[in-house]
Motif scaffolding. Structure first.
Motif, PDB file in Angstrom:
ATOM      1  N   HIS A  68       0.880  -1.170   0.000  1.00 55.91           N
ATOM      2  CA  HIS A  68       0.000   0.000   0.000  1.00 55.91           C
ATOM      3  C   HIS A  68       0.917   1.219   0.000  1.00 55.91           C
ATOM      4  N   PRO A  69       0.620   2.253  -0.770  1.00 59.75           N
ATOM      5  CA  PRO A  69       1.565   3.367  -0.944  1.00 59.75           C
ATOM      6  C   PRO A  69       2.026   4.039   0.345  1.00 59.75           C
ATOM      7  N   SER A  70       1.168   4.051   1.368  1.00 60.91           N
ATOM      8  CA  SER A  70       1.539   4.753   2.601  1.00 60.91           C
ATOM      9  C   SER A  70       1.744   3.801   3.778  1.00 60.91           C
ATOM     10  N   SER A  71       2.168   2.562   3.472  1.00 59.83           N
ATOM     11  CA  SER A  71       2.287   1.574   4.552  1.00 59.83           C
ATOM     12  C   SER A  71       3.409   1.887   5.520  1.00 59.83           C
ATOM     13  N   VAL A  72       4.500   2.502   5.031  1.00 53.44           N
ATOM     14  CA  VAL A  72       5.620   2.808   5.924  1.00 53.44           C
ATOM     15  C   VAL A  72       6.070   4.247   5.728  1.00 53.44           C
ATOM     16  N   SER A 115       3.478  11.035   8.202  1.00 52.34           N
ATOM     17  CA  SER A 115       3.216  12.444   7.911  1.00 52.34           C
ATOM     18  C   SER A 115       3.110  12.661   6.410  1.00 52.34           C
ATOM     19  N   LYS A 116       2.373  13.673   6.015  1.00 52.38           N
ATOM     20  CA  LYS A 116       2.274  14.012   4.597  1.00 52.38           C
ATOM     21  C   LYS A 116       3.656  14.349   4.062  1.00 52.38           C
ATOM     22  N   GLY A 117       3.971  13.815   2.872  1.00 51.18           N
ATOM     23  CA  GLY A 117       5.261  14.089   2.250  1.00 51.18           C
ATOM     24  C   GLY A 117       6.375  13.137   2.635  1.00 51.18           C
ATOM     25  N   ASP A 118       6.077  12.165   3.519  1.00 49.20           N
ATOM     26  CA  ASP A 118       7.110  11.199   3.910  1.00 49.20           C
ATOM     27  C   ASP A 118       7.494  10.305   2.734  1.00 49.20           C
ATOM     28  N   VAL A 119       8.744   9.846   2.753  1.00 52.26           N
ATOM     29  CA  VAL A 119       9.183   8.836   1.788  1.00 52.26           C
ATOM     30  C   VAL A 119       8.955   7.457   2.396  1.00 52.26           C
ATOM     31  N   PRO A 120       8.841   6.409   1.576  1.00 52.30           N
ATOM     32  CA  PRO A 120       8.736   6.463   0.122  1.00 52.30           C
ATOM     33  C   PRO A 120       7.349   6.962  -0.302  1.00 52.30           C
ATOM     34  N   GLU A 122       6.193  10.047  -1.673  1.00 56.45           N
ATOM     35  CA  GLU A 122       5.879  11.340  -1.036  1.00 56.45           C
ATOM     36  C   GLU A 122       4.461  11.817  -1.314  1.00 56.45           C
ATOM     37  N   GLU A 123       3.898  11.391  -2.432  1.00 56.79           N
ATOM     38  CA  GLU A 123       2.545  11.841  -2.786  1.00 56.79           C
ATOM     39  C   GLU A 123       1.457  11.065  -2.041  1.00 56.79           C
ATOM     40  N   ALA A 124       1.817   9.956  -1.416  1.00 60.40           N
ATOM     41  CA  ALA A 124       0.825   9.115  -0.746  1.00 60.40           C
ATOM     42  C   ALA A 124       0.389   9.746   0.572  1.00 60.40           C
ATOM     43  N   GLU A 125      -0.914   9.865   0.750  1.00 61.94           N
ATOM     44  CA  GLU A 125      -1.466  10.440   1.981  1.00 61.94           C
ATOM     45  C   GLU A 125      -1.519   9.388   3.090  1.00 61.94           C
ATOM     46  N   PRO A 126      -1.323   9.795   4.335  1.00 63.24           N
ATOM     47  CA  PRO A 126      -1.563   8.851   5.436  1.00 63.24           C
ATOM     48  C   PRO A 126      -3.037   8.461   5.478  1.00 63.24           C
ATOM     49  N   VAL A 127      -3.314   7.238   5.888  1.00 59.91           N
ATOM     50  CA  VAL A 127      -4.700   6.775   5.961  1.00 59.91           C
ATOM     51  C   VAL A 127      -4.992   6.219   7.346  1.00 59.91           C
ATOM     52  N   GLY A 128      -6.253   6.351   7.752  1.00 61.87           N
ATOM     53  CA  GLY A 128      -6.687   5.822   9.034  1.00 61.87           C
ATOM     54  C   GLY A 128      -8.194   5.685   9.061  1.00 61.87           C
ATOM     55  N   PRO A 129      -8.716   5.032  10.079  1.00 57.70           N
ATOM     56  CA  PRO A 129     -10.152   4.753  10.111  1.00 57.70           C
ATOM     57  C   PRO A 129     -11.015   6.000   9.996  1.00 57.70           C
ATOM     58  N   SER A 130     -10.609   7.075  10.685  1.00 56.06           N
ATOM     59  CA  SER A 130     -11.407   8.303  10.670  1.00 56.06           C
ATOM     60  C   SER A 130     -10.606   9.518  10.225  1.00 56.06           C
TER      61      SER A 130
END
Length: 366
Positions: A68-72, A115-120, A122-130
């Protein structure tokens, strides 16, 4: 200091219906960030092999990112998808097995701690339940049902890859305020669909992940689930306040297919509920009947969430708890970070030779 004879309970074999180990020691999963381009290389393979050569019963890898793009979050955090990363993990498995060890990958999604902009990515947004971070601040929109289901499938795919690569088990990371734990915790999960609601309803995401992983790996492959009360931003946070609540939590996960519970505490010697000396792992074993791993500042006199350094600590209390069968396995973190030979030294009674933890250990693969 504990000597060879008094440490004997640590070195009894462990036999369950799906996992057999030569002793009761486990290498705790610890994020290292030494995988260039998010791919574990020969240095990472050698790092794990050194622990296997020195009698660690089971190695649980550092957290690895599912597909998933924002897994780590971090340039050196290893992924668990893609041809290059999986080839790297295949080499890790080969090295550990050649040294006589057993190993499980920890499957991970950091959720809203990214956080927004983190590698790898950088365009992937953080995701969470709410879309709430651990402090309850609105960062993003809640995940859609489709996004949730996609991540469930990504865990299942990672589990299938782990089995294909020859790993001996998997561990699903459901602790410390990362994505799965964000679904458990009412502060970060305010959904009103099937993934939200009361405490047991908020477990639905984890239940589906365990079920999906189980379906991929079959009935005979060990599935470990790690959970905690505390979060990275709140060491006093509680998922459950009573043994009855813990019982309900464990039942749903057991029914979903968990074989072993990894119960993360900051200090293994602290009782979990009033009126009993049992820690979180002790209560988990008592209530679930499942094998359990205890963890938390083993072998050191400083709490593991403080990485400034720590001295060596007597192991007698730990050995007593294993001898009393309060828990089955014990995960060793910082002690093994600094000293690959820690387990072998304890086994041979060479406790004077054990190395105390120094923060320098964080900057090198010993």
């Amino acid at each position: 200091m504990t000597n060879e004879s008094t440490a004997k309970p640590l070195f009894k074999t462990f036999n369950s219906d799906k996992l057999n180990l030569p002793n009761r020691t486990v290498m705790a999963p610890m994020t290292r960030g030494f995988s260039p381009g998010n791919v574990p290389d020969e240095n990472v393979a050698a790092y794990y092999r050194r622990r296997a050569e020195n009698e660690v019963g089971l190695i649980i890898t550092e957290g690895t990112g599912i597909n998933h793009p924002s897994s780590v979050s971090g340039a050196g955090i290893p992924l668990f998808h893609g041809e290059e990363a999986l080839s790297g993990w295949a080499e890790v498995v080969k090295e550990v097995h050649e040294a006589g060890g057993k190993i499980a990958p920890q499957l991970w999604h950091v959720g809203m701690t990214r956080s927004k902009g983190d590698v790898p990515n950088e365009e992937a947004e953080p995701v969470g339940p709410s879309g709430l971070n651990l402090d309850g601040e609105q960062v993003n929109e809640p995940m859609s049902i489709g996004e949730v289901e996609e991540i469930v499938q990504s865990y299942a795919e990672a589990a299938a890859e782990a089995k294909r690569l020859g790993f001996d088990a998997i561990e699903i990371h459901g602790a410390h305020g990362y994505l799965i734990d964000q679904f458990f915790w009412k502060q970060t999960n305010q959904r009103t669909d099937r993934y939200g609601g009361d405490f047991t309803d908020r477990m639905q995401f984890a239940v589906e992940i365990v079920e999906a992983c189980r379906q991929e790996v079959g009935e005979d492959f060990p599935v470990i689930f790690r959970f905690s009360q505390w979060k990275m931003n709140d060491y006093k946070a509680k998922l459950v306040d009573t043994p009855d609540e813990l019982d309900r939590f464990l039942k749903r996960l057991t029914e979903a297919g968990v074989d072993i519970f990894h119960c993360s505490t900051r200090r293994f010697w602290e009782p979990e509920f009033e009126g009993s000396d049992l820690n979180l792992a002790g209560w988990t074993k008592k209530l679930s009947g499942k094998p359990v791993i205890s963890v938390g500042s083993v072998g050191l006199d400083g709490v593991f969430t403080d990485f400034s350094g720590a001295g060596k600590a007597n192991l007698d209390g730990l050995v007593d708890k294993i001898d009393n069968e309060e828990f089955d396995l014990v995960a060793i973190g910082r002690s093994l970070l600094m000293d690959p030979e820690w387990v072998k030294k304890v086994q041979e009674g060479r406790t004077d030779d054990l190395l105390a933890f120094s923060k320098d250990a964080l900057h090198k693969l010993y």
